[in-house]
Enzyme design. Structure first.
Site, short mmCIF file in Angstrom:
data_model
loop_
_atom_site.label_atom_id
_atom_site.label_comp_id
_atom_site.label_asym_id
_atom_site.label_seq_id
_atom_site.Cartn_x
_atom_site.Cartn_y
_atom_site.Cartn_z
N TYR A 128 -2.01 11.12 -4.50
CA TYR A 128 -2.09 9.93 -5.35
C TYR A 128 -2.68 8.76 -4.59
CZ TYR A 128 -0.54 5.92 -8.12
OH TYR A 128 -0.50 4.74 -8.83
N THR A 179 -3.24 0.00 -6.47
CA THR A 179 -1.82 0.18 -6.16
C THR A 179 -1.53 -0.14 -4.70
OG1 THR A 179 -0.08 1.89 -5.94
CG2 THR A 179 -2.34 2.63 -5.73
#
Length: 347
Positions: free
Chosen positions: A164, A124
């Site tokens: 995250y 990501t």
């Protein structure tokens, strides 16, 4: 060719499985069906292809090892993930165990039982953090990064922000190091905003789909921040093209990371997305503003030149055409989302 897709009944997994199975590949989907919409996607895939379904969790390393050992897979595409920054903030242990632990489990399974298997990892852009060192200019509808006209390159220092970012960043680095230390054929895709059909977007993740779904159902939406946040958006079909290009060029790209998104020619802010949705629907998007969320980046645009040069890949669908196609799919399948909404309320 034989492929294992973890998170295979999620949005990206479903589209990838459909593409590979349509090419004649033998596809195994490994999914715990935690995400809403996964069972709908499974049924759709089964109506089209003879795919194998393994209902299991990537945190179960023994079961994952058995599947990898028995599968003799040419490729493992690792998409299983906890996907939301907000969920990670609320439950960082679960986030770590799924994202970092699940990736580690797959790498170990491949290292021990099938070291020739190519591993593609969906990382990501959050591994770069909030990009606080890059000054963002503000205009009427968007933020911009004047110092990076081509977008954020792979040489940008990693700066994990939020649980995250930490869990996905740890996974990202394990994927690279298993190529260095153990010689596995791994590739990282540091993905920006991916969108397309079969995406059951949520407020916390998958914002292009979420706003499209909510607007289709006549639901008001909440904008966290100013609405000028910018992302480069990439249609899932273009992402799958990049996956296939990496497989085809694995001898030269193993051990590398690629920033994958729409690039500087396919950027959109939340406010600009609302304009597009209002144009295709003919009605205003009902919205309200709320405070920024932890870990949100005001602007992120992928520098995709490495992928263009080494994978011979470039996005083929522009943002406006892609959003219009997603809107058409959402409106044609509105019953899927009304059913899912009823399930969510009941639970």
């Amino acid at each position: 060719m034989r492929a294992l897709i973890t998170g295979g009944c999620g949005f990206i997994g479903t589209n990838t499985a459909d593409r590979l199975a349509g090419m004649g590949w033998h596809v195994t989907l490994y999914d715990n069906f935690e995400r809403r919409g996964a069972e709908r996607n499974r049924d759709w895939l089964r109506s089209r292809h003879a795919v194998r379904i393994v209902r299991a969790d990537v945190r179960d390393h023994r079961n994952l090892e058995r599947v990898v050992a028995d599968g003799r897979f040419d490729v493992a595409i690792h998409l299983a993930s906890q996907v939301a920054v907000t969920t990670a903030v609320k439950n960082p242990r679960h986030d770590f165990e799924v994202n970092a632990g699940g990736t580690f489990n797959l790498l170990e399974a491949v290292r021990q039982h099938s070291p020739e298997t190519i591993v593609l990892n969906a990382s990501t852009n959050k591994v770069y953090g909030k990009l606080a060192d890059l000054h963002a200019d503000e205009s009427a509808t968007r933020y911009e990064l004047p110092r990076l006209p081509h977008g954020v390159p792979e040489t940008q220092p990693l700066d994990f922000h939020s649980p995250y970012g930490c869990s996905k960043g740890a996974a990202d680095q394990y994927v690279m190091d298993y190529a260095r230390i153990y010689g596995l054929r791994t590739v990282n895709f540091r993905q920006s905003c991916i969108y397309g059909p079969h995406q059951f977007g949520m407020e916390d993740q998958g914002w292009v789909a979420w706003f499209s779904i909510a607007h289709s159902l006549g639901q008001p939406v909440t904008v966290y921040g100013t609405g000028k946040q910018v992302r480069d958006v990439l249609h899932v079909d273009d992402l799958i093209d990049a996956y296939i290009a990496a497989i085809d060029n694995i001898d030269t790209v193993a051990g590398m990371s690629f920033n994958i998104g729409g690039g500087p020619h396919n950027t959109i802010s939340l406010l600009e997305l609302f304009d597009l949705l209002e144009a295709v629907s003919g009605k205003p998007v009902e919205r309200s503003l709320a405070a920024w969320r932890p870990g949100d980046q005001p602007v992120y645009i992928s520098d995709i030149r490495r992928a263009e040069q080494m994978l011979w890949w470039t996005p083929s669908r522009d943002a406006q055409a892609g959003v219009e196609s997603l809107w058409n799919w959402v409106t044609a399948n509105r019953s899927l989302f009304t059913t899912e909404r009823a399930v969510a309320v009941a639970s």
